[in-house]
Design an enzyme around this catalytic site. Structure first.
Site, PDB file in Angstrom:
ATOM      1  N   ASP A   1       0.921  -1.316   0.011  1.00 20.58           N
ATOM      2  CA  ASP A   1      -0.126  -0.113   0.052  1.00 20.58           C
ATOM      3  C   ASP A   1       0.913   1.195  -0.209  1.00 20.58           C
ATOM      4  O   ASP A   1       1.908   1.291   0.703  1.00 20.58           O
ATOM      5  CB  ASP A   1      -0.940  -0.023   1.248  1.00 20.58           C
ATOM      6  CG  ASP A   1      -2.001   0.814   1.310  1.00 20.58           C
ATOM      7  OD1 ASP A   1      -3.017   0.801   0.446  1.00 20.58           O
ATOM      8  OD2 ASP A   1      -1.975   1.930   2.193  1.00 20.58           O
TER       9      ASP A   1
ATOM     10  N   GLU B   1       2.027  -0.678  -4.947  1.00 18.79           N
ATOM     11  CA  GLU B   1       0.708   0.576  -5.299  1.00 18.79           C
ATOM     12  C   GLU B   1       1.585   1.952  -5.161  1.00 18.79           C
ATOM     13  O   GLU B   1       1.855   2.130  -4.101  1.00 18.79           O
ATOM     14  CB  GLU B   1      -0.287   0.219  -4.247  1.00 18.79           C
ATOM     15  CG  GLU B   1      -1.548   1.347  -4.692  1.00 18.79           C
ATOM     16  CD  GLU B   1      -2.096   2.097  -3.596  1.00 18.79           C
ATOM     17  OE1 GLU B   1      -3.094   2.569  -4.065  1.00 18.79           O
ATOM     18  OE2 GLU B   1      -1.648   2.420  -2.488  1.00 18.79           O
TER      19      GLU B   1
HETATM   20  C1  GLC Z   1      -4.303   2.902  -0.904  1.00 21.09           C
HETATM   21  C2  GLC Z   1      -5.458   2.116  -0.568  1.00 21.09           C
HETATM   22  C3  GLC Z   1      -6.570   2.759  -0.216  1.00 21.09           C
HETATM   23  C4  GLC Z   1      -6.171   3.628   1.035  1.00 21.09           C
HETATM   24  C5  GLC Z   1      -5.108   4.249   1.183  1.00 21.09           C
HETATM   25  C6  GLC Z   1      -4.454   4.621   2.418  1.00 21.09           C
HETATM   26  O1  GLC Z   1      -4.619   3.923  -1.858  1.00 21.09           O
HETATM   27  O2  GLC Z   1      -5.804   1.363  -1.838  1.00 21.09           O
HETATM   28  O3  GLC Z   1      -7.780   2.080  -0.048  1.00 21.09           O
HETATM   29  O4  GLC Z   1      -7.277   4.405   1.544  1.00 21.09           O
HETATM   30  O5  GLC Z   1      -4.220   3.577   0.559  1.00 21.09           O
HETATM   31  O6  GLC Z   1      -4.196   3.485   2.878  1.00 21.09           O
END
Ligand code: GLC
Ligand code: MG
Length: 565
Positions: free
Chosen positions: A226, A287
């Site tokens: 994340d 991500e």
């Molecule tokens: C990422 C997740 C999202 C979350 C954010 C903070 O973007 O996919 O759902 O709100 O991180 O953890």
């Protein structure tokens, strides 16, 4: 033109456990499960791990290689579980560690690998380390695990810098010290319930390596990481009077001080070394909402394995724009020897079956309310099927989001009082947020909750129109989106499209046409049907064909007679 039905066996490894073949992740189709909304086994209206385990046959029938579980860890759910209170446990509302082990074992028996979510940028204010930091004094070892700072101004009443939270408002919250006085501030790039860890502190690094080992020892096949580009902040946390939302670009050659700092790479290298000490191939997926050439730096050979392709996800239903996105992503990732990934939907963006039902561009994460213009559902679904067929013919790894295989639309008329996304409150009811793509799945056409739960009180309400999309309904309908996905995945596997290579073919400006090995793929973005080449054998089509390729449709075909039998 003939329509062949190769109906390939789903997988040769169906009962043998995950194949030991190397580099599975380079071409894998990975299905994202949002545990809260997948299937509820205990009737509390919230999905859970035993619910997932009981429905894994659905994934096996679909023909995916792996699943990715969004967070199921203990959490106050301020941000749908991305606020983690304990990284090495299961939230009681989702089950137990034994339930997790059972899920993993069942998935492996079905030949499906399991990737879990790692949330290293921030935890929950309920995490014991943060509670200890609050109880401890400014300057303490406990506070050094996070970013605590004194405020600006004489009485320290202004935040330490100008950074904004991704969920609106300042990225800092002031705490009350033990003596009852207003005290220091802590940094949270997201909700105040999500304090950012201080990755300059070796204790944080060690603790996360322990967490990785904890799940690797249990047998997980990898981690989706994340907001991995935020871990390291620029020294001194300098002000940044430029945008920090969306896909982040450098300004005058410098990245914003909270994103994509050079220091992140040594963290990923350490994780990679750790993963490589395990058997099989355990993977890391990044991500990071970065442009392709920046994201590619995270997946150099000694760092992570792959990164989400947000460049592709963000592209509108336009042929030239999509072709550019595909070419740029492939070029950036080829340059570092990493596979490109493809994704159209996830738990943060409007489902593509609704996004493509609008004519203009759409704010991906802003959500839609009942009073807003509504998407054209039929148009959206046609384009979504065409887009998915285009995507699944591309080489690399593909991510699917639960429900897209049944063409599920975004819930664009969710009652506002049901909303849970923190951005709704924090934006003063300006931004509705991401709940519309998180509504529990319809499994059957029967009440209560269409097979999701035995309770009618699901954590987000399901709209009545979800009934028509139910898995059970589509299972019995050969033309359904569900069967279309199964067919695409089977063909993708059979003709090894995931490890192939694409070549563009000349076409009119409303058409994209490419080959991947023997397979040819054509998508018509225009309003008028276009003629198909004569003498072809159609393998799959997102709409029915009559010698022409209709508007908003994709076809996979081969030249007559080229397929070996
Ligand atoms: C990422 C997740 C999202 C979350 C954010 C903070 O973007 O996919 O759902 O709100 O991180 O953890
Ligand atoms: Mg439940």
């Amino acid at each position: 033109m003939t329509t062949a039905d190769p109906r390939p066996a789903r997988t040769e490894t169906a009962t043998a456990g995950p194949a030991a073949d190397d580099d599975w992740w380079r071409s894998a189709v990975i299905y994202q499960i949002y545990p809260r909304s997948f299937a509820d086994s205990d009737g509390d209206g919230t999905g859970d791990l035993p619910g997932i385990t009981a429905r894994l046959d659905h994934l096996a029938d679909l023909g995916v290689d792996a699943l990715w579980l969004s967070p199921f860890y203990p959490s106050p759910q301020r941000d749908g579980g991305y606020d983690v209170a304990d990284y090495r446990a299961v939230d009681p509302r989702y089950g137990t560690l034994a339930d997790f082990d059972a899920l993993l074992a069942r998935a492996h028996t079905l030949g499906i690998r399991v990737v879990v979510d790692l949330v290293p940028n921030h935890c929950s204010t309920q995490h014991q380390a943060f509670r200890a930091a609050l109880a401890a004094a400014p300057g303490s070892r406990e506070r050094a695990l996070f970013h605590f700072r004194d405020g600006r101004g004489q009485d320290g009443s202004r935040p330490p810098n100008d950074w904004a939270s991704m969920f609106e408002g300042p990225a800092w919250t002031r705490v009350t010290e033990a003596d009852g006085r207003a005290g220091q501030w802590y940094l949270h790039l997201f909700d105040p319930g999500q304090p950012d860890w201080n990755w300059d502190n070796p204790a944080v690094r060690e603790d996360f390596e322990d967490t990785l080992e904890f799940w690797l020892d249990r047998g997980v096949d990898g981690f989706r990481v994340d907001v991995c580009d935020a871990l390291v902040k620029a020294p001194g946390l300098p002000d940044w009077p430029h945008p920090t939302h969306g896909v982040i670009e450098p300004v005058d050659g410098a990245m914003p001080p909270m994103w994509d700092q050079e220091g992140i790479h040594e963290i990923f290298r350490a994780w990679r070394r750790l993963l490589d000490t395990y058997d099989g191939q355990r993977i890391l997926c990044a991500e990071a909402w970065l442009p392709p050439e920046r994201a590619a730096r995270i997946i150099r050979p000694d760092e992570m394995h792959q990164a989400f392709n947000f460049r592709f996800l963000e592209t509108a239903w336009r042929p030239v724009a999509l072709r550019d996105a595909i070419d740029e992503s492939l070029a950036a990732n080829d340059a570092v020897g990493a596979p490109t990934t493809w994704v159209l939907s996830n738990h943060d963006v409007m489902r593509h079956a609704s996004r493509f039902g609008y004519d203009g561009p759409v704010e991906l994460e802003h959500g839609v309310g009942a009073d807003d213009p509504q998407p054209d559902r039929a148009l959206g679904l046609r384009r979504a099927r065409a887009a998915t067929a285009l995507m699944l013919a591309l080489p690399g790894s593909a991510y699917l989001y639960q429900g897209e295989e049944i063409g599920l639309p975004e819930v664009t008329d969710l009652p506002d009082q049901a909303r849970q996304d923190p951005v709704w409150e924090r934006s003063g009811h300006r931004i509705r947020g991401r709940d519309g793509c998180r509504v529990p799945l319809p499994w059957t056409d029967r009440p209560p909750a269409y097979g999701f739960s035995r309770s009618p009180d699901t954590w987000l309400p399901q709209p009545a129109y979800y009934r028509a999309y139910a898995v059970s309904v589509q299972r019995d309908a050969p033309d359904s989106t569900l069967h279309f996905y199964r067919r695409l995945l089977a063909l993708r596997r059979r003709y090894r499209l995931g490890t192939g290579e694409i070549r563009w073919r000349a076409s009119s400006d409303q058409v994209l046409h490419f080959t991947n090995g023997l397979i040819q793929v054509m998508t018509n973005f225009g309003a008028e049907p276009v003629p198909l080449p004569p003498g072809i054998q159609c393998l799959a089509a997102s709409r029915s064909l009559d010698g022409n390729l209709p508007s908003d449709a994709t076809v996979w075909f081969v030249e007559q007679g080229v397929l070996p039998h």
